[in-house]
Design a protein around this motif. Structure first.
Motif, PDB file in Angstrom:
ATOM      1  N   LEU A 233     -17.970  54.233  -5.289  1.00 37.74           N
ATOM      2  CA  LEU A 233     -18.543  55.123  -3.960  1.00 37.74           C
ATOM      3  C   LEU A 233     -19.517  56.097  -4.176  1.00 37.74           C
ATOM      4  O   LEU A 233     -19.982  56.453  -5.502  1.00 37.74           O
ATOM      5  CB  LEU A 233     -17.336  55.959  -3.383  1.00 37.74           C
ATOM      6  CG  LEU A 233     -17.061  57.205  -4.065  1.00 37.74           C
ATOM      7  CD1 LEU A 233     -15.995  58.009  -3.329  1.00 37.74           C
ATOM      8  CD2 LEU A 233     -16.414  57.232  -5.589  1.00 37.74           C
ATOM      9  N   ARG A 234     -20.187  56.409  -3.365  1.00 46.71           N
ATOM     10  CA  ARG A 234     -21.273  57.622  -3.340  1.00 46.71           C
ATOM     11  C   ARG A 234     -20.719  58.872  -3.121  1.00 46.71           C
ATOM     12  O   ARG A 234     -19.550  59.043  -2.285  1.00 46.71           O
ATOM     13  CB  ARG A 234     -22.379  57.445  -2.160  1.00 46.71           C
ATOM     14  CG  ARG A 234     -23.176  55.981  -2.627  1.00 46.71           C
ATOM     15  CD  ARG A 234     -24.074  55.783  -1.180  1.00 46.71           C
ATOM     16  NE  ARG A 234     -24.961  54.810  -1.460  1.00 46.71           N
ATOM     17  CZ  ARG A 234     -26.177  54.915  -2.176  1.00 46.71           C
ATOM     18  NH1 ARG A 234     -26.515  55.961  -2.108  1.00 46.71           N
ATOM     19  NH2 ARG A 234     -26.970  53.908  -2.127  1.00 46.71           N
ATOM     20  N   ARG A 235     -20.976  60.053  -3.873  1.00 41.47           N
ATOM     21  CA  ARG A 235     -20.628  61.205  -3.770  1.00 41.47           C
ATOM     22  C   ARG A 235     -21.798  62.234  -4.277  1.00 41.47           C
ATOM     23  O   ARG A 235     -22.666  61.876  -5.267  1.00 41.47           O
ATOM     24  CB  ARG A 235     -19.407  61.461  -4.491  1.00 41.47           C
ATOM     25  CG  ARG A 235     -19.285  61.158  -6.017  1.00 41.47           C
ATOM     26  CD  ARG A 235     -18.080  61.323  -6.663  1.00 41.47           C
ATOM     27  NE  ARG A 235     -17.792  60.033  -7.321  1.00 41.47           N
ATOM     28  CZ  ARG A 235     -16.443  59.927  -8.001  1.00 41.47           C
ATOM     29  NH1 ARG A 235     -15.605  60.498  -7.587  1.00 41.47           N
ATOM     30  NH2 ARG A 235     -16.450  58.845  -8.797  1.00 41.47           N
TER      31      ARG A 235
ATOM     32  N   LEU B  54     -18.874  64.945  -8.137  1.00 41.47           N
ATOM     33  CA  LEU B  54     -18.502  64.376  -9.181  1.00 41.47           C
ATOM     34  C   LEU B  54     -18.217  65.345 -10.298  1.00 41.47           C
ATOM     35  O   LEU B  54     -17.273  65.181 -10.988  1.00 41.47           O
ATOM     36  CB  LEU B  54     -19.721  63.571  -9.612  1.00 41.47           C
ATOM     37  CG  LEU B  54     -19.932  62.852 -10.748  1.00 41.47           C
ATOM     38  CD1 LEU B  54     -18.823  61.849 -10.721  1.00 41.47           C
ATOM     39  CD2 LEU B  54     -21.067  62.085 -11.166  1.00 41.47           C
ATOM     40  N   ALA B  55     -18.830  66.522 -10.366  1.00 42.57           N
ATOM     41  CA  ALA B  55     -18.793  67.451 -11.340  1.00 42.57           C
ATOM     42  C   ALA B  55     -17.268  68.003 -11.080  1.00 42.57           C
ATOM     43  O   ALA B  55     -16.194  68.121 -12.183  1.00 42.57           O
ATOM     44  CB  ALA B  55     -19.511  68.659 -11.213  1.00 42.57           C
ATOM     45  N   VAL B  56     -16.805  68.165 -10.046  1.00 43.48           N
ATOM     46  CA  VAL B  56     -15.304  68.848  -9.643  1.00 43.48           C
ATOM     47  C   VAL B  56     -14.277  67.571 -10.060  1.00 43.48           C
ATOM     48  O   VAL B  56     -13.404  67.962 -10.727  1.00 43.48           O
ATOM     49  CB  VAL B  56     -15.229  69.114  -8.309  1.00 43.48           C
ATOM     50  CG1 VAL B  56     -13.625  69.314  -7.834  1.00 43.48           C
ATOM     51  CG2 VAL B  56     -16.118  70.533  -7.962  1.00 43.48           C
TER      52      VAL B  56
ATOM     53  N   ILE C  64     -26.769  58.056 -11.865  1.00 41.57           N
ATOM     54  CA  ILE C  64     -26.196  56.642 -11.709  1.00 41.57           C
ATOM     55  C   ILE C  64     -24.742  56.558 -11.258  1.00 41.57           C
ATOM     56  O   ILE C  64     -24.349  55.812 -10.300  1.00 41.57           O
ATOM     57  CB  ILE C  64     -26.331  55.693 -12.922  1.00 41.57           C
ATOM     58  CG1 ILE C  64     -27.809  55.735 -13.309  1.00 41.57           C
ATOM     59  CG2 ILE C  64     -25.777  54.599 -13.183  1.00 41.57           C
ATOM     60  CD1 ILE C  64     -28.536  54.985 -12.359  1.00 41.57           C
ATOM     61  N   LEU C  65     -23.890  57.355 -11.718  1.00 44.48           N
ATOM     62  CA  LEU C  65     -22.866  57.606 -11.243  1.00 44.48           C
ATOM     63  C   LEU C  65     -22.300  57.976  -9.877  1.00 44.48           C
ATOM     64  O   LEU C  65     -21.436  57.770  -9.451  1.00 44.48           O
ATOM     65  CB  LEU C  65     -21.764  58.194 -12.426  1.00 44.48           C
ATOM     66  CG  LEU C  65     -21.765  57.768 -13.766  1.00 44.48           C
ATOM     67  CD1 LEU C  65     -20.898  58.608 -14.563  1.00 44.48           C
ATOM     68  CD2 LEU C  65     -21.172  56.303 -13.720  1.00 44.48           C
ATOM     69  N   ARG C  66     -23.232  58.545  -9.147  1.00 44.04           N
ATOM     70  CA  ARG C  66     -22.970  59.135  -7.974  1.00 44.04           C
ATOM     71  C   ARG C  66     -23.461  57.993  -7.021  1.00 44.04           C
ATOM     72  O   ARG C  66     -23.088  58.084  -5.893  1.00 44.04           O
ATOM     73  CB  ARG C  66     -24.036  60.383  -7.701  1.00 44.04           C
ATOM     74  CG  ARG C  66     -23.732  61.668  -8.204  1.00 44.04           C
ATOM     75  CD  ARG C  66     -25.173  62.528  -8.047  1.00 44.04           C
ATOM     76  NE  ARG C  66     -25.302  62.501  -6.658  1.00 44.04           N
ATOM     77  CZ  ARG C  66     -26.490  62.704  -6.158  1.00 44.04           C
ATOM     78  NH1 ARG C  66     -27.526  63.002  -7.037  1.00 44.04           N
ATOM     79  NH2 ARG C  66     -26.726  62.700  -4.877  1.00 44.04           N
ATOM     80  N   ARG C  67     -23.942  56.823  -7.436  1.00 46.60           N
ATOM     81  CA  ARG C  67     -24.381  55.711  -6.536  1.00 46.60           C
ATOM     82  C   ARG C  67     -23.174  54.924  -6.786  1.00 46.60           C
ATOM     83  O   ARG C  67     -22.689  54.588  -7.814  1.00 46.60           O
ATOM     84  CB  ARG C  67     -25.756  55.401  -6.756  1.00 46.60           C
ATOM     85  CG  ARG C  67     -26.783  56.330  -6.997  1.00 46.60           C
ATOM     86  CD  ARG C  67     -27.099  56.746  -5.497  1.00 46.60           C
ATOM     87  NE  ARG C  67     -28.188  57.925  -5.626  1.00 46.60           N
ATOM     88  CZ  ARG C  67     -29.540  57.539  -5.331  1.00 46.60           C
ATOM     89  NH1 ARG C  67     -29.791  56.374  -5.097  1.00 46.60           N
ATOM     90  NH2 ARG C  67     -30.435  58.530  -5.359  1.00 46.60           N
ATOM     91  N   ASP C  68     -23.073  53.665  -5.736  1.00 47.25           N
ATOM     92  CA  ASP C  68     -22.302  52.800  -6.099  1.00 47.25           C
ATOM     93  C   ASP C  68     -22.928  51.545  -6.345  1.00 47.25           C
ATOM     94  O   ASP C  68     -23.623  50.584  -5.582  1.00 47.25           O
ATOM     95  CB  ASP C  68     -21.495  52.253  -4.375  1.00 47.25           C
ATOM     96  CG  ASP C  68     -20.559  51.136  -4.583  1.00 47.25           C
ATOM     97  OD1 ASP C  68     -20.344  50.685  -5.676  1.00 47.25           O
ATOM     98  OD2 ASP C  68     -20.198  50.842  -3.446  1.00 47.25           O
ATOM     99  N   HIS C  69     -22.887  51.251  -7.601  1.00 46.75           N
ATOM    100  CA  HIS C  69     -23.499  49.955  -8.386  1.00 46.75           C
ATOM    101  C   HIS C  69     -22.529  49.047  -8.440  1.00 46.75           C
ATOM    102  O   HIS C  69     -22.920  47.982  -9.432  1.00 46.75           O
ATOM    103  CB  HIS C  69     -24.307  50.493  -9.553  1.00 46.75           C
ATOM    104  CG  HIS C  69     -25.527  51.541  -9.427  1.00 46.75           C
ATOM    105  ND1 HIS C  69     -26.501  50.895  -9.100  1.00 46.75           N
ATOM    106  CD2 HIS C  69     -25.443  52.814  -9.396  1.00 46.75           C
ATOM    107  CE1 HIS C  69     -27.617  51.814  -8.758  1.00 46.75           C
ATOM    108  NE2 HIS C  69     -26.916  52.993  -9.312  1.00 46.75           N
ATOM    109  N   ILE C  70     -21.383  49.049  -8.064  1.00 49.37           N
ATOM    110  CA  ILE C  70     -20.351  48.013  -8.129  1.00 49.37           C
ATOM    111  C   ILE C  70     -20.310  47.205  -6.981  1.00 49.37           C
ATOM    112  O   ILE C  70     -20.326  45.912  -7.174  1.00 49.37           O
ATOM    113  CB  ILE C  70     -19.097  48.625  -8.479  1.00 49.37           C
ATOM    114  CG1 ILE C  70     -19.145  49.530  -9.741  1.00 49.37           C
ATOM    115  CG2 ILE C  70     -17.941  47.919  -8.447  1.00 49.37           C
ATOM    116  CD1 ILE C  70     -17.953  50.322 -10.161  1.00 49.37           C
TER     117      ILE C  70
END
Length: 279
Positions: A147-149, A154-156, A204-210
């Motif tokens: 998911l996008r966030r 993401l830090a929390v 990268i992990l903030r974006r949905d690359h799945i």
């Protein structure tokens, strides 16, 4: 376990290949999670996967997250900071390719497994892998990038799941062989990384690359695993991902969060269940 280098790149990375007892040309590509070094701990997981799937398991530490502490090359980090995963995937694949060549692997089929950060790399590598040999199955354990966030969210979510690490590790205390592996791992060099690379990876992990790569699966089963209390892998995003590709199983592990992959009492039966789901 051995060190690999890629022509044209100066940074070495640690690699591991674990073979099952029986000869096989089947290969399981294991994409590690964030801050996970290769060594006795991950080697034990790879051995369990190798025997369960009858496949040679190959893994390489993530570029930018290795015991050697080399930074991600600038021509890869720049696009990552803009949310593009492709250059990082290509770099990771270069190291994986060399590792398979060194080990003498000639795959006739691939199983793919990713944990946490590795799920985004796994899904983004499907096109490359399918161009070499047929895909047999894809398994995503706690897919963070589903998911996008925002960076703050993401830090929390990461902090909340860090707090859940001690119970996951405590679940191993009754098993002497697991604790011996853990103690050996703690004596090994740990992962080192640069602040700018941490920013690139979290971008990268903030974006949905799945979900953007689901079409590459075709009829290949997608098996999903989530801990019931996980914040990094959100329940709603997990359900949506399962509905988006209905071939495969979705497994929720009760009472565990994101670090469930480090709890061997969970991991051992989970690997068997994933094997059985593949038939």
């Amino acid at each position: 376990q051995f060190v690999v280098r890629v022509p044209g790149r100066s940074a070495p990375l640690e690699a591991m290949v674990v073979r099952p007892a029986a000869d096989t040309e089947r290969v399981l590509v294991y994409f590690l999670g964030f801050n996970d070094p290769l060594g006795p701990w991950e080697g034990a997981k790879a051995a369990l996967l190798a025997e369960a799937f009858g496949a040679a398991v190959v893994a390489v530490e993530l570029p930018g997250q290795s015991r050697f502490g080399d930074p991600i090359p600038g021509d890869v980090r720049g696009p990552m900071l803009r949310g593009r995963i492709e250059p990082w995937v290509a770099l990771q694949w270069d190291y994986l390719r060399v590792a398979m060549e060194v080990a003498g692997l000639s795959p006739t089929g691939f199983d793919v497994l990713g944990y946490s950060t590795g799920c985004s790399l796994a899904m983004s590598s499907l096109g490359t892998l399918a161009g070499i040999a047929p895909l047999r199955s894809v398994m995503l354990i706690e897919p963070v990038g589903a998911l996008r966030r925002s960076m703050g969210a993401l830090a929390v979510h990461n902090l909340l799941d860090v707090v859940r690490q001690p119970p996951s590790y405590r679940s191993n205390h009754a098993h002497d062989w697991v604790m011996e592996l853990r103690n050996r791992q703690l004596r090994e060099p740990w992962i080192r990384y640069w602040p700018q690379d941490l920013m690139a990876i979290t971008t990268i992990l903030r974006r949905d690359h799945i979900r953007s790569h689901l079409a590459l699966l075709g009829d290949v089963p997608l098996h999903l695993v989530r801990g019931s209390t996980s914040d990094l892998c959100r329940a709603d995003a997990f359900r949506e991902l399962g509905h988006a590709h209905e071939r495969g199983v979705s497994i929720t592990v009760p009472g565990f969060g994101h670090p469930l992959w480090h709890a061997f009492p969970v991991l051992v039966p989970l690997i068997r269940r994933l094997r059985d789901a593949n038939g």
